[in-house]
Design a protein around this motif. Structure first.
Motif, PDB file in Angstrom:
ATOM      1  N   LYS A 203       4.232   6.349  -5.215  1.00 48.37           N
ATOM      2  CA  LYS A 203       4.317   6.334  -6.628  1.00 48.37           C
ATOM      3  C   LYS A 203       3.018   7.196  -6.993  1.00 48.37           C
ATOM      4  O   LYS A 203       3.333   7.954  -7.837  1.00 48.37           O
ATOM      5  N   SER A 204       1.866   7.163  -6.262  1.00 51.18           N
ATOM      6  CA  SER A 204       0.720   8.150  -6.522  1.00 51.18           C
ATOM      7  C   SER A 204       1.242   9.831  -6.609  1.00 51.18           C
ATOM      8  O   SER A 204       1.052  10.386  -7.262  1.00 51.18           O
TER       9      SER A 204
ATOM     10  N   ARG B 272       2.206   2.134  -3.415  1.00 55.88           N
ATOM     11  CA  ARG B 272       1.238   2.616  -4.335  1.00 55.88           C
ATOM     12  C   ARG B 272       1.057   4.050  -3.884  1.00 55.88           C
ATOM     13  O   ARG B 272       0.884   5.033  -5.001  1.00 55.88           O
TER      14      ARG B 272
ATOM     15  N   LYS C  41       0.903  -1.245   0.036  1.00 56.19           N
ATOM     16  CA  LYS C  41       0.040  -0.035  -0.114  1.00 56.19           C
ATOM     17  C   LYS C  41       0.821   1.247   0.171  1.00 56.19           C
ATOM     18  O   LYS C  41       0.624   2.151  -0.710  1.00 56.19           O
TER      19      LYS C  41
END
Length: 242
Positions: free
Chosen positions: A229-230, A226, A223
């Motif tokens: 990266k976002s 992610r 999590k």
């Protein structure tokens, strides 16, 4: 003192429940078995504390892991699990020191107190496989020379532990997968030890707790990766024209 307060305040409600539950489970098992080996209890509690922070990607967990490596090495020595002793004192502890340095150099850029999760290339995984095989082969003969009990499980533990430690140092979320495999091997290893000495039942509970924490670690790191990266994608996106 403020550092420790801030560090523990960073735990979510679920993480607090997981940590407290781990501590209670280990302590209850220790007490129920009428265990008098307080070194195993101390090692188990320190290890459970280390893992909850490593699962968060918090470098504080690595400092606590150093203490666990020393304590677990001593427990392993007393039962003649020399592979575990050598692995944790001669490999896990030094790798943990390197991990502390690399984690401090690569903090998360999204404002969270966590390390930046890394994405490894295929060639590095191939390199790790070859390196792990070489290290494990060398350790097998060392363990054989020391007449180590349950040598097969001990050798497999060296492989899974080395692979996990390397991936943890390199900030890969797959470190937790390898540690889950290592936890399973160690549950078997200490079950065999408990069959000879009930005092070691605490170590079985310890690694069962470790397994749960490592599963959570993989989920949380995935999590976190992610999210990071976002956040990077948003920061690198071109500004919208008015």
């Amino acid at each position: 003192m403020k550092f420790f307060v801030k560090t523990f305040k960073s735990l979510t409600a679920f993480e607090i429940v997981l940590w407290v539950g781990s501590v209670v489970a280990i302590t209850v098992a220790f007490t129920a078995a009428r265990n008098t080996d307080y070194l195993t209890l101390c090692a188990s509690l320190v290890g459970a504390t280390a893992l909850i922070f490593i699962a968060k990607g918090n470098v504080f967990g690595q400092f606590v892991m150093l203490a666990f490596a020393a304590l677990y090495g001593a427990v392993s020595y007393y039962f003649r699990y020399y592979g575990e002793m050598i692995t944790y004192l001669g490999m896990t502890a030094p790798v943990t020191v390197i991990a502390i340095i690399t984690w401090l150099k690569h903090p998360s850029s999204d404002g969270n107190p966590a390390v930046k999760v890394n994405s490894l290339k295929l060639r590095e995984y191939i390199f790790l496989a070859v390196l792990s095989a070489g290290v494990t082969t060398g350790f097998y003969f060392i363990l054989k020379a020391f007449d180590t009990p349950n040598i097969i499980f001990g050798t497999v533990s060296v492989f899974t532990s080395f692979t996990a430690s390397y991936l943890e140092m390199r900030r890969s979320e797959f470190y937790a997968v390898c540690f889950v495999a290592n936890d399973i091997v160690l549950i078997v290893l200490w079950s065999l030890a408990t069959a000879e000495n009930l005092n070691y039942i605490c170590m079985i509970i310890c690694f069962a707790v470790f397994l749960i924490n490592d599963v959570y670690g993989f989920i949380n790191w995935t999590k976190t990766k992610r999210r990071q990266k976002s956040a990077e994608a948003e920061s690198n996106a071109p500004a919208r024209e008015e």
